[in-house]
Design a protein around this motif. Structure first.
Motif, PDB file in Angstrom:
ATOM      1  N   TYR A 478      23.601 -42.078  27.489  1.00  0.00           N
ATOM      2  CA  TYR A 478      24.600 -42.509  26.503  1.00  0.00           C
ATOM      3  C   TYR A 478      24.564 -41.567  25.313  1.00  0.00           C
ATOM      4  O   TYR A 478      23.495 -41.099  24.904  1.00  0.00           O
ATOM      5  N   THR A 503      24.308 -49.495  22.393  1.00  0.00           N
ATOM      6  CA  THR A 503      25.710 -49.101  22.548  1.00  0.00           C
ATOM      7  C   THR A 503      26.657 -50.057  21.831  1.00  0.00           C
ATOM      8  O   THR A 503      27.867 -49.819  21.811  1.00  0.00           O
ATOM      9  N   TRP A 510      29.858 -42.398  24.511  1.00  0.00           N
ATOM     10  CA  TRP A 510      30.158 -41.794  25.799  1.00  0.00           C
ATOM     11  C   TRP A 510      28.984 -42.054  26.732  1.00  0.00           C
ATOM     12  O   TRP A 510      27.850 -42.191  26.293  1.00  0.00           O
ATOM     13  N   TRP A 511      29.288 -42.132  28.039  1.00  0.00           N
ATOM     14  CA  TRP A 511      28.188 -42.328  28.960  1.00  0.00           C
ATOM     15  C   TRP A 511      28.401 -41.504  30.227  1.00  0.00           C
ATOM     16  O   TRP A 511      29.512 -41.074  30.541  1.00  0.00           O
ATOM     17  N   PRO A 513      27.915 -41.824  34.135  1.00  0.00           N
ATOM     18  CA  PRO A 513      27.644 -42.750  35.235  1.00  0.00           C
ATOM     19  C   PRO A 513      26.574 -42.177  36.170  1.00  0.00           C
ATOM     20  O   PRO A 513      26.436 -40.952  36.301  1.00  0.00           O
ATOM     21  N   TYR A 519      30.755 -36.859  31.265  1.00  0.00           N
ATOM     22  CA  TYR A 519      30.720 -37.975  30.320  1.00  0.00           C
ATOM     23  C   TYR A 519      32.113 -38.576  30.178  1.00  0.00           C
ATOM     24  O   TYR A 519      33.117 -37.861  30.155  1.00  0.00           O
ATOM     25  N   HIS A 522      32.535 -45.048  26.998  1.00  0.00           N
ATOM     26  CA  HIS A 522      31.789 -46.235  27.406  1.00  0.00           C
ATOM     27  C   HIS A 522      32.369 -47.455  26.715  1.00  0.00           C
ATOM     28  O   HIS A 522      32.646 -47.443  25.516  1.00  0.00           O
ATOM     29  N   LYS A 523      32.564 -48.512  27.481  1.00  0.00           N
ATOM     30  CA  LYS A 523      33.049 -49.764  26.908  1.00  0.00           C
ATOM     31  C   LYS A 523      31.852 -50.588  26.465  1.00  0.00           C
ATOM     32  O   LYS A 523      30.992 -50.929  27.266  1.00  0.00           O
ATOM     33  N   ASN A 524      31.827 -50.897  25.187  1.00  0.00           N
ATOM     34  CA  ASN A 524      30.712 -51.679  24.651  1.00  0.00           C
ATOM     35  C   ASN A 524      30.794 -53.113  25.153  1.00  0.00           C
ATOM     36  O   ASN A 524      31.655 -53.878  24.750  1.00  0.00           O
TER      37      ASN A 524
END
Length: 547
Positions: A478, A503, A510-511, A513, A519, A522-524
């Motif tokens: 992350y 997060t 950004w993450w 997978p 990257y 990313h949904k928190n």
């Protein structure tokens, strides 16, 4: 050099009659004699207001001339100063003042709003810069410093350590230890009476008092004060005051480097900077730009262990282990085997080579104020345990690997956050980087990084792929992107705050997978609580720090 144990009171009194410029602050200049006279007047006042030797006063001030004068006055009066952190609020602020049993609290008008509504029984308030304060001091204006009553064992400082959990602990420092520290640093860096020490780090913290003010006092050097650190004002101050020496923490160096470059940046009188956490990339950039060498050091705030850099120290090492310093397995208390590095500087035996730095020899640790549990944590098996992870090579050089509570374990592999930070600091868009652990959904940790600056996910992925010393488990899962890195009151990156948020934050995250090198946003979906696991280290790029 006088080998007997000296006191800070003696050093203060030694400036009596010295009419050279000794203190600069916002356009005002005080001679050494005027500073000593101001300390003597305040010491005489303390003699009437306090019950006797050993009493405590709290100081809630910016870096103004009042601060060193009250430190000096306390030394003369055999009192002790508790440096009060102005970023604390409400009950926490009251707790610090009451815990250290302050009979007086010295503050200034700008800090009075912090004290409104606080219940501080038995604490008398003195507000510097007011008519009432000046009237109170006036009768003591003719006092002379009396250094003969003070002893090296007299308690002088109670300064709060910046722990990540629990209430701050008040570490103790005696007059003898502070005087010895000042003298030692002066000898190590060849500091002398003609120098000017620039104090821009907050004086409620040990960095400014022990590593900047004390060596100036020991040598008779001048002191230039900055009310609060300013990156934009740094170089202008250095030139205006003729500053030759300063102390820092890494974040402050990053702020200075972020200012606009000028062709005449190297035109300055600075000779040396001493501090911690600047990192190899920033230290090199600072020297290129300003022509000033930064010396990184390690020393526990409590005085229980210190490592000195010497010529010939390998890149990434802090220094050679002195007598009594060993790296021990935290569970068995056995000494860890020497670190083995490959030709590229990668540590091959991190699991067994990394342990806690322990001082088994005599040390000046003087304990914490009324905190037996914390004392016991430091003093185990009759030794001083630093709480810092290190490894030691076959030649006796020590390499910092992080705090014992700042570890990352990914897929059963131990990682050192400090090393990953130094690699990510090479990323062109990064002004500052922090690396820490967040929990893996299955077991152990994942690596999370916060980057202050600009971030391009494609460029960042390409950057990671190009780093030859980035291990397969080190790439951040992350990445949080911020405009400014959160910092503590001492300008250190606030890692505990970042770990706690995970997060779950308002900043872009950004993450990467699993199985991917790319990257994506990313949904928190919920907070990630911090976890820990043991850490390794590589020789290249790792930098020392103090706590």
């Amino acid at each position: 050099m006088d080998s007997r144990r000296r006191t800070v009171a003696e050093l203060v009194a030694g400036r009596w009659g010295d009419h050279r410029p000794g203190l600069w602050f916002e356009g005002r200049v005080f001679t050494h004699h005027e500073v000593a006279a101001g300390a003597a007047a305040r010491a005489a006042l303390l003699g009437d207001l306090l019950p006797g030797p050993g009493a405590h006063i709290g100081v809630l001030l910016d870096n103004t001339p009042e601060y060193p004068m009250w430190l000096s006055a306390a030394a003369l009066a055999r009192a002790a100063v508790a440096g009060i952190n102005p970023t604390r609020r409400g009950s926490e602020l009251a707790r610090d003042i009451l815990h250290t049993e302050c009979r007086l609290l010295i503050t200034e008008p700008a800090r009075l709003p912090l004290l409104r509504g606080l219940d501080l029984p038995g604490v008398r308030l003195l507000v510097a810069g007011t008519e009432e304060y000046d009237t109170l001091l006036a009768p003591y204006a003719g006092a002379e410093p009396d250094a003969f009553r003070a002893t090296p064992d007299d308690r002088l400082l109670l300064y709060f350590t910046s722990g990540s959990t629990g209430a701050p602990k008040a570490a103790l420092c005696s007059q003898g230890r502070l005087a010895a520290a000042g003298r030692s640093l002066a000898e190590q860096f060849r500091l002398g009476p003609d120098g000017v020490h620039y104090i821009c780090m907050p004086m409620f913290h040990g960095n400014a008092v022990i590593a900047d003010w004390a060596p100036a006092l020991a040598t008779g050097a001048g002191v230039a004060l900055r009310r609060r650190f300013s990156a934009s004002g740094f170089l202008a101050d250095v030139r205006a005051y003729g500053a030759t020496y300063f102390t820092y923490v890494g974040r402050a160096i990053q702020y200075v480097l972020a200012t606009k470059e000028r062709e005449d940046d190297r035109d300055n009188p600075l000779r040396l900077g001493f501090g911690t956490e600047a990192g190899a990339v920033d230290a090199a950039a600072f020297e290129r730009r300003f022509g000033v060498r930064l010396v990184e050091g390690y020393g526990s705030s409590e005085g229980g262990a210190a490592i000195q850099w010497t010529p010939g120290t390998p890149r990434g090492a802090v220094g050679r282990a002195g007598p009594g310093l060993v790296v021990l397995d935290q569970e068995t208390c056995a000494e860890c085997p020497p670190a083995v590095f490959d030709p590229a500087g990668r540590l091959l035996n991190g699991d067994e080579a990394i342990g806690e730095l322990v001082n088994r020899g005599p040390n000046p640790f003087e304990g914490y104020w009324r905190n037996a549990e914390a004392d016991a944590e430091r003093r185990r098996e009759g030794w001083y345990w630093t709480g810092d992870l290190f490894c030691r090579d076959s030649d006796g050089y020590l390499y910092f690997a992080g705090r014992t509570d700042d570890r990352i374990r990914v897929d059963s592999e131990n990682l050192a956050a400090a090393m990953i930070e130094n690699i990510l600091a090479r990323y062109e868009g990064a002004v500052a980087v922090a690396v820490y652990a967040v929990p893996d959904p299955v077991t152990g940790d994942q690596v999370m990084a916060t980057i202050a600056g600009t971030f391009d996910p494609v460029a960042f992925a390409d950057f990671l792929a190009a780093q030859p010393d980035l291990g397969t488990k080190m790439a951040p899962r992350y990445v949080r992107v911020v405009d400014r890195m959160p910092v503590t009151a001492t300008n250190k990156i606030h890692r505990a705050l970042l770990r706690k948020a995970g997060t779950e934050c308002a900043d872009p995250v950004w993450w990467r997978p699993p199985g991917s090198t790319a990257y994506e946003p990313h949904k928190n979906e919920g907070p990630l609580a911090p976890t820990n696991g043991p850490a390794p280290v590589r020789r290249q790029g790792l930098e020392p720090r103090t706590r």
